[in-house]
Design a protein around this motif. Structure first.
Motif, PDB file in Angstrom:
ATOM      1  N   LEU A 119      20.949   9.878   3.190  1.00 53.03           N
ATOM      2  CA  LEU A 119      21.867   9.985   2.057  1.00 53.03           C
ATOM      3  C   LEU A 119      22.172  11.437   1.711  1.00 53.03           C
ATOM      4  CD1 LEU A 119      20.329   7.172  -0.169  1.00 53.03           C
ATOM      5  CD2 LEU A 119      22.535   7.087   1.006  1.00 53.03           C
ATOM      6  N   ILE A 120      21.158  12.294   1.742  1.00 50.10           N
ATOM      7  CA  ILE A 120      21.348  13.689   1.347  1.00 50.10           C
ATOM      8  C   ILE A 120      22.166  14.445   2.380  1.00 50.10           C
ATOM      9  CG2 ILE A 120      20.132  15.893   1.000  1.00 50.10           C
ATOM     10  CD1 ILE A 120      17.887  14.194  -0.324  1.00 50.10           C
TER      11      ILE A 120
ATOM     12  N   ALA B 198      14.197  14.670  -8.772  1.00 51.24           N
ATOM     13  CA  ALA B 198      15.038  15.630  -9.486  1.00 51.24           C
ATOM     14  C   ALA B 198      16.007  16.357  -8.559  1.00 51.24           C
ATOM     15  CB  ALA B 198      14.163  16.642 -10.218  1.00 51.24           C
ATOM     16  N   GLY B 199      15.563  16.692  -7.329  1.00 47.78           N
ATOM     17  CA  GLY B 199      16.410  17.461  -6.422  1.00 47.78           C
ATOM     18  C   GLY B 199      17.734  16.794  -6.108  1.00 47.78           C
TER      19      GLY B 199
ATOM     20  N   GLY C  15      19.459  22.115  -5.701  1.00 48.45           N
ATOM     21  CA  GLY C  15      19.029  20.768  -5.350  1.00 48.45           C
ATOM     22  C   GLY C  15      18.448  20.692  -3.951  1.00 48.45           C
ATOM     23  N   LEU C  16      19.100  21.349  -2.990  1.00 51.14           N
ATOM     24  CA  LEU C  16      18.570  21.353  -1.620  1.00 51.14           C
ATOM     25  C   LEU C  16      17.246  22.099  -1.547  1.00 51.14           C
ATOM     26  CD1 LEU C  16      21.744  21.972   0.592  1.00 51.14           C
ATOM     27  CD2 LEU C  16      20.292  19.946   0.579  1.00 51.14           C
TER      28      LEU C  16
ATOM     29  N   GLY D 240      18.443  26.259   8.810  1.00 52.24           N
ATOM     30  CA  GLY D 240      19.696  26.370   8.101  1.00 52.24           C
ATOM     31  C   GLY D 240      20.005  25.100   7.335  1.00 52.24           C
ATOM     32  N   ALA D 241      21.161  25.087   6.696  1.00 57.61           N
ATOM     33  CA  ALA D 241      21.521  23.919   5.898  1.00 57.61           C
ATOM     34  C   ALA D 241      21.958  22.741   6.746  1.00 57.61           C
ATOM     35  CB  ALA D 241      22.647  24.299   4.927  1.00 57.61           C
TER      36      ALA D 241
END
Length: 480
Positions: free
Chosen positions: A253-254, A313-314, A348-349, A464-465
């Motif tokens: 999901l993220i 929370a994130g 958040g990440l 990395g992201a």
């Protein structure tokens, strides 16, 4: 090359669109062509390197990546460019885990942490400088330069690997490799991705339904093959752990929301906001910088209080960032219009990724840590692939023509659909926060099978992201 290309290509997409006269669906294929083969083959690659030689497979991956980059550089049409990106994904799947396996197998134990620390740092640097490099090359020259620069780098890497890097392999590697699983994985991802992208471009045509049916069928056969195989690429038994399954669901999901954000934001800022390529590429830089700065502390905090609070929370912070970005005006200034939402996404990440990865690893026995890391990384990349294909369709952004000629693919449609797309992503992240409720309170969950005591290991490697950190080479036994 592999980490740099994952960011520079996105910055160049509007320039590619103008040059090759394509719409949003063509840009989706430029991104997803790479991700289809990378996602499906990265698990198999670790096993191949153990059996046939880590340096040998790494060099094959670099050579394939370089040849594919040459094809992308001189591609006369969109079809040739997408073919080059698909081939780049094959090369990236071979060389990325191979590079880490070489470090683990080739360095003495006392030097291994420093070597992998350098690996981690350079991947972070590549993620940070990629938008600037890509934007600068597009502004001063041509989008084709972002692929051309890979050729001299690849030549230097191949020369160093041939003359200076010692070969290593796993002498005990045995059993058949899961080639059917890899091929079915490519077919499943490719069919589903094709159906989603073409749905946005041409609607529910017969070819779209056929591709969707073939993709779903390939996925079902893939699961059947993996369940019956003696040496599966994706052992389904690891999902018997509730914590492992829950955290991987949150991962899907993220990262399924992160991929469309990075894809749509840079195009929106250039096509709708009038940003230069460099400025649009740098817009997401705070995400990389904050992850580099805060992820280690986030992991330590999760080790003390348990992962559940941060994993709840994130994703909510991520959702809040997407809600802010959904209100982005066409010509909003960066500091007041874009940066607040990007900072919330970055926070958040940074809050989520480290405890998410740690929980995945803690949910299986130590001897399966590399496999768990590889599965988590593969699911994350697959989720980004599907997200980039599906979210624009759901938000009403599509079209095959270039510029504003596409049915739903012009700047006006992008401006109208960007807000709904961000709200869809916010909903995905809010759903991810609910996954944390299935985790026990307190410390990290433990695997049912106790691990043997081992020496302290370095922290997961930053990727990395674009994906979660890696514990080790996915699918590889290097360093065990």
């Amino acid at each position: 090359m592999a980490f740099l290309d994952s960011t520079v290509v996105t910055v160049a997409l509007p320039a590619v669109q103008d040059d090759l006269d394509t719409g949003l669906s063509g840009l989706q294929w430029i991104v997803n062509g790479y991700m289809v083969t990378l996602s499906a083959l990265i698990l198999l690659s670790g096993s191949l390197s153990d059996r046939f030689g880590r340096v040998r497979l790494f060099m094959v991956g670099v050579a394939v990546f370089a040849l594919a980059s040459a094809l992308c550089t001189f591609a006369p049409t969109l079809g040739w460019l997408v073919a080059g990106r698909v081939a780049q994904g094959v090369g990236g799947a071979l060389l990325t885990p191979g590079s880490l396996a070489i470090l683990q197998a080739g360095f003495r134990e006392q030097d291994r942490a420093r070597a992998i620390g350098a690996w981690s740092g350079l991947t972070g640097v590549a993620a940070a400088v990629g938008p600037f490099v890509g934007g600068w090359l597009v502004q001063v020259g041509d989008w084709r330069l972002i692929f051309l620069i890979n050729l001299p780098v690849a030549a230097a890497v191949l020369a160093i690997a041939w003359f200076r890097v010692p070969e290593s392999r796993d002498a005990d590697a045995s059993g058949r490799l899961d080639y059917p699983g890899a091929l079915l994985g490519v077919a499943a991802l490719g069919g589903i991705t094709y159906a989603l992208i073409q749905w946005g471009a041409v609607g529910a045509a017969p070819g779209v339904w056929t591709a969707a049916a073939l993709g779903v069928l390939a996925l079902a056969v893939f699961l059947l093959v993996e369940a019956r195989s003696r040496n599966p690429m994706l052992p389904l038994g690891v999902f018997s752990s509730t914590a492992f399954s829950t955290t991987n669901a949150a991962t899907v999901l993220i990262y399924g929301s992160l991929g469309p954000l990075l894809f749509l934001l840079v195009i929106h800022l250039q096509e709708v906001g009038g940003y230069s390529p460099v400025a649009a590429g740098a817009a997401s830089l705070p995400i990389t910088l904050m992850m580099l700065a805060l992820s280690a502390g986030s992991g330590r905090l999760a080790a003390r209080i348990g992962p559940r609070p941060q994993l709840f929370a994130g994703p909510l912070l991520l959702a809040a960032g997407f809600v802010l970005l959904s209100r982005l005006e066409p010509e909003a200034p960066y500091l007041t219009g874009v940066l607040p939402g990007v900072l919330l996404v970055a926070l958040g990440l940074s809050t989520t990724v480290a405890p998410l990865t740690a929980t995945v690893l803690a949910s299986v026995s130590e001897r399966h840590a590399g496999l768990a890391s590889g599965v988590n990384n593969t699911l994350a990349r697959g989720a980004q692939l599907i997200g980039v294909a599906a979210v624009p369709v759901l938000a009403g952004i599509g079209g095959t023509g270039g510029g504003s000629a596409g049915a739903n693919g012009g700047p006006e449609a992008l401006a109208q659909g960007f807000g709904p797309a961000m709200l869809i992503l916010a909903g995905l992240c809010a759903s991810a926060s609910l996954c944390a409720l299935a985790l026990p309170r307190g410390r990290m969950p433990e695997a049912a099978e106790k691990a043997e005591p081992t020496a302290a290991e370095p922290p997961p490697r930053f990727c990395g992201a674009s994906g979660p950190p890696l514990r080790s080479c996915p699918g590889s036994r290097a360093g065990e």
